[in-house]
Motif scaffolding. Structure first.
Motif, PDB file in Angstrom:
ATOM      1  N   GLU A   9      97.797   9.370  12.311  1.00  0.00           N
ATOM      2  CA  GLU A   9      97.037   9.736  11.116  1.00  0.00           C
ATOM      3  C   GLU A   9      97.730   9.181   9.871  1.00  0.00           C
ATOM      4  OE1 GLU A   9      94.649  13.702  10.849  1.00  0.00           O
ATOM      5  OE2 GLU A   9      96.645  14.206  11.602  1.00  0.00           O
ATOM      6  N   LEU A  10      96.990   9.158   8.772  1.00  0.00           N
ATOM      7  CA  LEU A  10      97.574   8.780   7.494  1.00  0.00           C
ATOM      8  C   LEU A  10      98.635   9.800   7.103  1.00  0.00           C
ATOM      9  CD1 LEU A  10      97.540   6.987   4.924  1.00  0.00           C
ATOM     10  CD2 LEU A  10      95.780   8.542   4.011  1.00  0.00           C
ATOM     11  N   GLY A  11      99.831   9.324   6.798  1.00  0.00           N
ATOM     12  CA  GLY A  11     100.897  10.219   6.365  1.00  0.00           C
ATOM     13  C   GLY A  11     102.088  10.194   7.298  1.00  0.00           C
ATOM     14  N   PRO A  12     103.131  10.963   6.948  1.00  0.00           N
ATOM     15  CA  PRO A  12     104.360  10.952   7.733  1.00  0.00           C
ATOM     16  C   PRO A  12     104.379  12.014   8.830  1.00  0.00           C
ATOM     17  CG  PRO A  12     104.750  12.113   5.684  1.00  0.00           C
ATOM     18  CD  PRO A  12     103.296  11.703   5.673  1.00  0.00           C
ATOM     19  N   ALA A  13     103.940  11.671  10.039  1.00  0.00           N
ATOM     20  CA  ALA A  13     104.065  12.580  11.180  1.00  0.00           C
ATOM     21  C   ALA A  13     105.555  12.836  11.414  1.00  0.00           C
ATOM     22  CB  ALA A  13     103.425  11.969  12.415  1.00  0.00           C
ATOM     23  N   THR A  14     105.906  14.077  11.702  1.00  0.00           N
ATOM     24  CA  THR A  14     107.325  14.440  11.794  1.00  0.00           C
ATOM     25  C   THR A  14     107.662  15.029  13.156  1.00  0.00           C
ATOM     26  OG1 THR A  14     107.417  14.860   9.408  1.00  0.00           O
ATOM     27  CG2 THR A  14     109.153  15.840  10.760  1.00  0.00           C
ATOM     28  N   ILE A  15     108.713  14.504  13.768  1.00  0.00           N
ATOM     29  CA  ILE A  15     109.193  14.997  15.065  1.00  0.00           C
ATOM     30  C   ILE A  15     110.683  15.284  14.932  1.00  0.00           C
ATOM     31  CG2 ILE A  15     109.614  14.389  17.478  1.00  0.00           C
ATOM     32  CD1 ILE A  15     107.048  12.714  17.379  1.00  0.00           C
ATOM     33  N   ILE A  16     111.104  16.479  15.372  1.00  0.00           N
ATOM     34  CA  ILE A  16     112.511  16.856  15.261  1.00  0.00           C
ATOM     35  C   ILE A  16     113.076  17.197  16.631  1.00  0.00           C
ATOM     36  CG2 ILE A  16     112.167  17.716  12.912  1.00  0.00           C
ATOM     37  CD1 ILE A  16     112.246  20.551  13.994  1.00  0.00           C
ATOM     38  N   GLY A  17     114.399  17.143  16.747  1.00  0.00           N
ATOM     39  CA  GLY A  17     115.065  17.479  18.003  1.00  0.00           C
ATOM     40  C   GLY A  17     116.554  17.641  17.777  1.00  0.00           C
ATOM     41  N   HIS A  18     117.208  18.334  18.675  1.00  0.00           N
ATOM     42  CA  HIS A  18     118.655  18.567  18.562  1.00  0.00           C
ATOM     43  C   HIS A  18     119.446  17.321  18.943  1.00  0.00           C
ATOM     44  CE1 HIS A  18     118.664  22.786  17.534  1.00  0.00           C
ATOM     45  NE2 HIS A  18     117.843  23.066  18.523  1.00  0.00           N
ATOM     46  N   VAL A  19     120.603  17.166  18.308  1.00  0.00           N
ATOM     47  CA  VAL A  19     121.526  16.098  18.680  1.00  0.00           C
ATOM     48  C   VAL A  19     122.400  16.529  19.851  1.00  0.00           C
ATOM     49  CG1 VAL A  19     123.262  16.799  16.951  1.00  0.00           C
ATOM     50  CG2 VAL A  19     123.249  14.455  17.821  1.00  0.00           C
TER      51      VAL A  19
ATOM     52  N   ASN B 134     103.529  12.073   0.656  1.00  0.00           N
ATOM     53  CA  ASN B 134     102.410  11.215   1.038  1.00  0.00           C
ATOM     54  C   ASN B 134     102.804   9.741   1.022  1.00  0.00           C
ATOM     55  OD1 ASN B 134     100.710  13.363   1.363  1.00  0.00           O
ATOM     56  ND2 ASN B 134      99.741  13.178  -0.630  1.00  0.00           N
ATOM     57  N   ILE B 135     102.267   8.980   1.969  1.00  0.00           N
ATOM     58  CA  ILE B 135     102.494   7.546   2.048  1.00  0.00           C
ATOM     59  C   ILE B 135     101.158   6.852   2.271  1.00  0.00           C
ATOM     60  CG2 ILE B 135     104.885   7.681   2.850  1.00  0.00           C
ATOM     61  CD1 ILE B 135     103.901   7.448   5.707  1.00  0.00           C
ATOM     62  N   ASP B 136     101.145   5.514   2.199  1.00  0.00           N
ATOM     63  CA  ASP B 136      99.880   4.780   2.265  1.00  0.00           C
ATOM     64  C   ASP B 136      99.589   4.220   3.655  1.00  0.00           C
ATOM     65  OD1 ASP B 136     101.721   2.757   2.477  1.00  0.00           O
ATOM     66  OD2 ASP B 136     100.981   1.585   0.766  1.00  0.00           O
ATOM     67  N   HIS B 137     100.279   4.732   4.680  1.00  0.00           N
ATOM     68  CA  HIS B 137     100.071   4.228   6.038  1.00  0.00           C
ATOM     69  C   HIS B 137     100.343   5.340   7.050  1.00  0.00           C
ATOM     70  CE1 HIS B 137     104.359   3.691   5.112  1.00  0.00           C
ATOM     71  NE2 HIS B 137     104.576   3.852   6.407  1.00  0.00           N
TER      72      HIS B 137
ATOM     73  N   PRO C 253     101.429  -4.473  10.390  1.00  0.00           N
ATOM     74  CA  PRO C 253     100.677  -5.735  10.512  1.00  0.00           C
ATOM     75  C   PRO C 253      99.775  -5.967   9.306  1.00  0.00           C
ATOM     76  CG  PRO C 253     100.519  -4.419  12.530  1.00  0.00           C
ATOM     77  CD  PRO C 253     101.121  -3.536  11.478  1.00  0.00           C
ATOM     78  N   THR C 254      99.676  -7.203   8.895  1.00  0.00           N
ATOM     79  CA  THR C 254      98.772  -7.544   7.802  1.00  0.00           C
ATOM     80  C   THR C 254      97.381  -7.805   8.364  1.00  0.00           C
ATOM     81  OG1 THR C 254      99.375  -9.873   7.998  1.00  0.00           O
ATOM     82  CG2 THR C 254     100.620  -8.538   6.426  1.00  0.00           C
ATOM     83  N   GLY C 255      96.378  -7.719   7.519  1.00  0.00           N
ATOM     84  CA  GLY C 255      95.001  -7.943   7.966  1.00  0.00           C
ATOM     85  C   GLY C 255      94.105  -6.816   7.512  1.00  0.00           C
ATOM     86  N   THR C 256      92.886  -6.825   8.007  1.00  0.00           N
ATOM     87  CA  THR C 256      91.901  -5.831   7.603  1.00  0.00           C
ATOM     88  C   THR C 256      92.185  -4.495   8.260  1.00  0.00           C
ATOM     89  OG1 THR C 256      90.240  -7.562   7.410  1.00  0.00           O
ATOM     90  CG2 THR C 256      89.447  -5.290   7.493  1.00  0.00           C
ATOM     91  N   THR C 257      92.195  -3.448   7.478  1.00  0.00           N
ATOM     92  CA  THR C 257      92.380  -2.103   8.007  1.00  0.00           C
ATOM     93  C   THR C 257      91.074  -1.617   8.610  1.00  0.00           C
ATOM     94  OG1 THR C 257      94.022  -1.609   6.313  1.00  0.00           O
ATOM     95  CG2 THR C 257      93.019   0.266   7.431  1.00  0.00           C
TER      96      THR C 257
ATOM     97  N   SER D 220     102.953  13.046  -4.015  1.00  0.00           N
ATOM     98  CA  SER D 220     102.213  12.097  -4.841  1.00  0.00           C
ATOM     99  C   SER D 220     101.329  11.253  -3.945  1.00  0.00           C
ATOM    100  CB  SER D 220     103.190  11.207  -5.610  1.00  0.00           C
ATOM    101  OG  SER D 220     104.034  10.522  -4.727  1.00  0.00           O
ATOM    102  N   GLY D 221     100.104  11.036  -4.348  1.00  0.00           N
ATOM    103  CA  GLY D 221      99.152  10.300  -3.533  1.00  0.00           C
ATOM    104  C   GLY D 221      99.289   8.803  -3.703  1.00  0.00           C
ATOM    105  N   SER D 222      98.435   8.057  -3.014  1.00  0.00           N
ATOM    106  CA  SER D 222      98.456   6.605  -3.096  1.00  0.00           C
ATOM    107  C   SER D 222      97.032   6.101  -3.225  1.00  0.00           C
ATOM    108  CB  SER D 222      99.117   6.037  -1.838  1.00  0.00           C
ATOM    109  OG  SER D 222      99.067   4.639  -1.856  1.00  0.00           O
ATOM    110  N   GLY D 223      96.874   4.969  -3.885  1.00  0.00           N
ATOM    111  CA  GLY D 223      95.539   4.481  -4.161  1.00  0.00           C
ATOM    112  C   GLY D 223      94.862   3.789  -3.004  1.00  0.00           C
ATOM    113  N   GLY D 224      95.590   3.330  -1.981  1.00  0.00           N
ATOM    114  CA  GLY D 224      94.993   2.624  -0.864  1.00  0.00           C
ATOM    115  C   GLY D 224      95.771   2.884   0.406  1.00  0.00           C
ATOM    116  N   THR D 225      95.345   2.223   1.482  1.00  0.00           N
ATOM    117  CA  THR D 225      96.049   2.403   2.750  1.00  0.00           C
ATOM    118  C   THR D 225      96.399   1.044   3.341  1.00  0.00           C
ATOM    119  OG1 THR D 225      93.980   2.485   4.009  1.00  0.00           O
ATOM    120  CG2 THR D 225      94.872   4.574   3.236  1.00  0.00           C
ATOM    121  N   ARG D 226      97.419   1.053   4.203  1.00  0.00           N
ATOM    122  CA  ARG D 226      97.837  -0.162   4.899  1.00  0.00           C
ATOM    123  C   ARG D 226      97.868   0.105   6.395  1.00  0.00           C
ATOM    124  NH1 ARG D 226     103.394  -1.750   3.760  1.00  0.00           N
ATOM    125  NH2 ARG D 226     103.803   0.471   3.387  1.00  0.00           N
TER     126      ARG D 226
END
Length: 245
Positions: free
Chosen positions: A142-152, A207-210, A53-57, A80-86
């Motif tokens: 949280e900021l960053g890529p939360a990771t969830i894994i599971g079997h197929v 690292n990601i910005d959201h 969503p766009t708007g104020t964080t 690699s880091g990022s300069g801001g967040t979304r």
């Protein structure tokens, strides 16, 4: 032992061997049937859409660095880091439940980490398949890529918790209940399939910005000689809203 007794024992052992051989053949057949029926994402599913969503964080607490973990066949490396967040950013809170209505997933979330070699521990193959949150990744929201894994799937128990992960498409909804009493709603940005020998570690775990989410399982072709799939399916998603339980 007399000749008749020896003959009877030989017949019994031969029968047992035939049963074991049949069981082995059935195991392979079950695995191959499961693999063929597990959905695989088309190329169009890998085209990203913007769901944040766009708007104020809103204000957020300071966040530490995002951990980088290795993908299959890939070395560890810096993020690699990022300069801001979304978008929305939530404080840290352990995830306890995963729900994906579009593919029929409703799983309690267990925890899993890395082994001594720095690789993700393979979840156990159980009759009641569960999804696992990777503890070195951010918690969902949280900021960053939360990771969830599971079997197929598995030869012993059939379809696993992420059997239909390859059927997910852009904008599909993912609900994660957290220990702090909040429910984080994520939407899918894209779904991609990668060969395990060319897994894009930085792209998936960097690292990601959201507040992002990665759902990962096996996919592609099943190699019966090594009892393994040749690819991984990765669902990329982003946090779009939050509510109380």
């Amino acid at each position: 032992m007399n000749i008749e007794a020896r003959a009877r024992r030989t017949r019994l052992l031969g029968g047992a061997g035939a049963v074991l051989l049949l069981a082995g053949v059935l195991t392979v057949v079950i695995a191959l049937r499961a693999q063929r029926s597990a959905p695989q994402p088309p190329a169009s599913a890998a085209s990203p859409v913007n769901v944040i969503p766009t708007g104020t964080t809103p204000p957020r607490p300071p966040a530490g660095p995002t951990a980088t973990v290795p993908g299959p066949g890939q070395p560890n490396g810096p993020s690699s880091g990022s300069g801001g967040t979304r978008g929305l950013i939530l404080p840290r809170s352990r995830p306890v439940r995963l729900q994906i209505a579009s593919i029929g997933v409703d799983s309690t979330l267990r925890q899993i980490g890395l082994n001594s070699a720095g690789e993700i521990v393979t979840p156990p193959l159980d009759k009641d398949s569960h999804a696992y949150w990777l503890t070195v990744s951010p918690t969902p929201g949280e900021l960053g890529p939360a990771t969830i894994i599971g079997h197929v799937d598995s030869a012993a128990f059939g379809p696993g918790v992420f059997f239909k992960l390859g059927a997910m498409r852009q904008r599909a909804k993912i609900l994660i209940t957290r220990a702090d009493g909040t429910v984080a709603l994520f939407e899918v940005e894209r779904v991609a399939e990668y060969k395990k020998n060319a897994f894009p570690t930085q792209q998936v775990y960097g690292n990601i910005d959201h507040a992002g989410l990665r759902l990962i399982t096996c996919g592609g072709d099943f190699n019966s000689s090594i009892s393994s799939y040749d690819s991984n399916i990765v669902v990329y998603a982003a946090l779009v809203s939050v509510r109380s339980v």
